[in-house]
Design a protein around this motif. Sequence first.
Motif, short mmCIF file in Angstrom:
data_model
loop_
_atom_site.label_atom_id
_atom_site.label_comp_id
_atom_site.label_asym_id
_atom_site.label_seq_id
_atom_site.Cartn_x
_atom_site.Cartn_y
_atom_site.Cartn_z
N LYS A 3 0.82 -1.21 0.00
CA LYS A 3 0.00 0.00 0.00
C LYS A 3 0.86 1.26 0.00
CE LYS A 3 -4.09 -1.78 2.30
NZ LYS A 3 -4.92 -1.66 3.49
N SER A 7 0.91 3.72 -3.17
CA SER A 7 0.44 5.08 -2.89
C SER A 7 1.47 6.11 -3.34
CB SER A 7 0.16 5.22 -1.40
OG SER A 7 -0.21 6.53 -1.09
N SER A 21 -8.72 13.62 -1.05
CA SER A 21 -9.08 13.13 0.27
C SER A 21 -8.74 14.17 1.33
CB SER A 21 -8.30 11.83 0.55
OG SER A 21 -8.42 11.47 1.89
N THR A 23 -7.96 13.56 4.37
CA THR A 23 -6.84 13.07 5.18
C THR A 23 -5.57 12.90 4.36
OG1 THR A 23 -7.39 10.75 4.74
CG2 THR A 23 -8.39 11.78 6.69
N LEU A 25 -4.98 10.32 2.59
CA LEU A 25 -4.70 8.89 2.48
C LEU A 25 -5.42 8.29 1.28
CD1 LEU A 25 -5.18 7.91 6.23
CD2 LEU A 25 -3.04 8.36 5.03
N TRP A 27 -5.40 4.64 0.81
CA TRP A 27 -5.86 3.30 1.18
C TRP A 27 -6.33 3.29 2.63
CZ3 TRP A 27 -6.03 2.05 -3.47
CH2 TRP A 27 -4.98 2.16 -4.34
N SER A 28 -7.28 2.43 2.91
CA SER A 28 -7.73 2.26 4.29
C SER A 28 -6.83 1.24 4.98
CB SER A 28 -9.18 1.77 4.32
OG SER A 28 -9.26 0.48 3.74
N ARG A 29 -6.86 1.22 6.30
CA ARG A 29 -6.10 0.24 7.07
C ARG A 29 -6.88 -1.06 7.05
NH1 ARG A 29 -2.00 2.05 10.40
NH2 ARG A 29 -2.30 0.14 11.58
N SER A 30 -6.52 -1.94 6.15
CA SER A 30 -7.23 -3.20 6.00
C SER A 30 -6.26 -4.27 5.54
CB SER A 30 -8.38 -3.04 5.01
OG SER A 30 -7.87 -2.66 3.75
#
Length: 55
Positions: A3, A7, A21, A23, A25, A27-30
């Motif tokens: 990620k 990114s 975005s 934030t 970011l 990608w999400s934390r997943s």
Amino acid sequence: NLKSVSSRLLRQQNTHLRMQSKTGLLWSRSYFVCSTGVATIETFRAYVQSQPTPD
């Protein structure tokens, strides 16, 4: 790691993404999980290793 590297590359190639975005970011934390069914680890490993690599 995937990620953060993807990114960074996307941001270098698409400078407008920083403004998409609040934030900043992409990608999400997943995480990713999949099932291989009844295949053995050896079968799965052979399948993954036989896949072509991206250019």
